[in-house]
Design an enzyme around this catalytic site. Structure first.
Site, mmCIF file in Angstrom:
data_model
loop_
_atom_site.group_PDB
_atom_site.id
_atom_site.type_symbol
_atom_site.label_atom_id
_atom_site.label_comp_id
_atom_site.label_asym_id
_atom_site.label_seq_id
_atom_site.Cartn_x
_atom_site.Cartn_y
_atom_site.Cartn_z
ATOM 1 N N ARG A 184 -14.530 -7.364 0.938
ATOM 2 C CA ARG A 184 -13.724 -6.972 2.093
ATOM 3 C C ARG A 184 -13.357 -5.484 1.963
ATOM 4 N NH1 ARG A 184 -7.968 -5.317 2.856
ATOM 5 N NH2 ARG A 184 -7.571 -5.688 5.050
ATOM 6 N N GLY A 194 -0.141 -2.109 6.388
ATOM 7 C CA GLY A 194 -0.080 -3.351 7.164
ATOM 8 C C GLY A 194 -1.409 -4.077 7.062
ATOM 9 N N ILE A 195 -1.654 -4.992 7.972
ATOM 10 C CA ILE A 195 -2.909 -5.752 7.935
ATOM 11 C C ILE A 195 -4.062 -4.814 8.295
ATOM 12 C CG2 ILE A 195 -4.141 -7.764 8.839
ATOM 13 C CD1 ILE A 195 -1.572 -8.684 7.652
ATOM 14 N N THR A 221 0.839 -1.189 0.000
ATOM 15 C CA THR A 221 0.000 0.000 0.000
ATOM 16 C C THR A 221 0.876 1.241 0.000
ATOM 17 O OG1 THR A 221 -1.830 -1.066 1.096
ATOM 18 C CG2 THR A 221 -1.496 1.228 1.650
HETATM 19 N N1 ASP Z 1 -3.652 -1.953 4.754
HETATM 20 C C1 ASP Z 1 -3.879 -2.614 3.491
HETATM 21 C C2 ASP Z 1 -5.132 -3.449 3.622
HETATM 22 O O1 ASP Z 1 -5.243 -4.231 4.544
HETATM 23 C C3 ASP Z 1 -2.749 -3.481 3.026
HETATM 24 C C4 ASP Z 1 -1.380 -2.843 3.073
HETATM 25 O O2 ASP Z 1 -1.166 -1.886 3.813
HETATM 26 O O3 ASP Z 1 -0.469 -3.309 2.366
HETATM 27 O O4 ASP Z 1 -5.980 -3.368 2.778
#
Ligand code: ASP
Length: 310
Positions: free
Chosen positions: A201, A223-224, A173
């Site tokens: 999602r 991140g997640i 991201t």
């Molecule tokens: N935060 C993003 C998501 O979960 C993924 C990422 O940051 O790479 O959609």
């Protein structure tokens, strides 16, 4: 507001488990620095923080190495759905698109929505908007992402998410936070999501948990997404600065909590006084900044938060 503030800029290209090899690091650093130079030039020329953030996000979306715009990862059904948001810290206004398909730069849609009455659109609404704005149909799929998806299909999708996160030297991201010469802050974030996710999602990147700014501070997360939402990380850091904590304290406290809660995430941040920060619970966050004098990055830093106090 005076014109006397030294502009600041920080950008990121994701966070995750490891960076493979120096070659990877150098390539990521070069692409982050090229974008940093162009966008810092805009701030130096007096452009607004929101304009700088939008341009920075466009450039990062166009860079296939990162998981946003061109080079976005594919979802479980083999489709790309992207999300992006923009927050203008002075107007204190958030806008964004969630799960948009077949456009080149989702951040441009978030920018357009800043002035609208309905400011956050999901899939059908964003498709309608793309049509209304006559945005050209664009396929952001790269061969690399398609092959990853085909490989994972062969493996029966055993991985829970794609390598979005920086395992392969920088895939993630993207986000930009800017402070302009008039002291205005803005934050923008754009993503292709986690990869292989369930249809429908919703990513944190178009939520205030993942992207938030006011006149005191601005934050973009990576991140997640579920971890970022659970911590409500971007808004949490910004509110702490608003309530009187220094940016360093706000980052330290928020990341200590995220570590305690075993989250996998990272963030970049600026405050209105020109402090620059990044933080992570993951092994790496791919961040680079310009403080007016020089550029720097997080790529080979050992741990935690770096704050340049001005
Ligand atoms: N935060 C993003 C998501 O979960 C993924 C990422 O940051 O790479 O959609």
């Amino acid at each position: 507001m005076s014109d006397s503030v030294q502009p600041k800029l920080i950008i990121h290209g994701g966070a995750g488990s490891s960076l493979q090899g120096k070659g990877g690091i150098e390539a990521v650093r070069q692409s982050l620095y090229n974008i940093l130079d162009e966008v810092y030039g805009l701030l130096r020329d007096g452009k607004s923080a929101t304009d700088a953030v939008v341009r920075g996000c466009q450039l990062l979306e166009d860079e296939p190495r990162f998981n946003a715009g061109t080079g976005s990862v594919l979802q479980s059904d083999g489709q790309i759905r992207m999300s992006a948001s923009l927050m203008d810290g002075i107007a204190h206004r958030f806008s964004g698109v969630i799960n948009v398909s077949r456009v080149k730069n989702p951040i441009e849609m978030a920018q357009f929505l800043q002035q609208e009455r309905d400011r956050i659109l999901s899939d059908i609404g964003s498709a309608e908007l793309a049509r209304e704005l006559s945005l050209p149909v664009f396929n952001p799929t790269t061969d690399k992402r398609l092959n990853e998806w085909l490989q994972d299909r062969q493996d029966n999708f055993q991985r829970t998410m794609a390598n979005v996160i920086a395992e392969d030297a920088g895939r993630g991201t993207i986000g930009v936070v800017a402070l302009d010469a008039r002291g205005r802050l803005a934050a923008g974030t754009s993503t292709g999501g986690k990869g292989f996710e369930r249809i429908g999602r919703v990513s944190d990147s178009a939520m205030p948990a993942g992207n938030y700014a006011n006149r005191f501070a601005g934050v973009s997360c990576t991140g997640i997404g579920e971890d970022i939402v659970d911590e409500c990380l971007a808004a949490r850091i910004v509110v702490r600065v608003t309530d009187g904590l220094s940016l360093q304290e706000a980052m330290d406290r928020s990341f200590a909590e995220a570590t305690e809660n075993q989250r996998d995430l990272g963030a970049i941040a600026l405050d209105a006084r020109g402090n620059i920060a990044w933080g992570k619970t993951s092994d790496v966050v791919l961040a680079a900044y310009h403080d007016g004098q020089q550029r720097g990055d997080s790529l080979e830093a050992e741990d935690g938060t770096l704050v340049v106090v001005v």
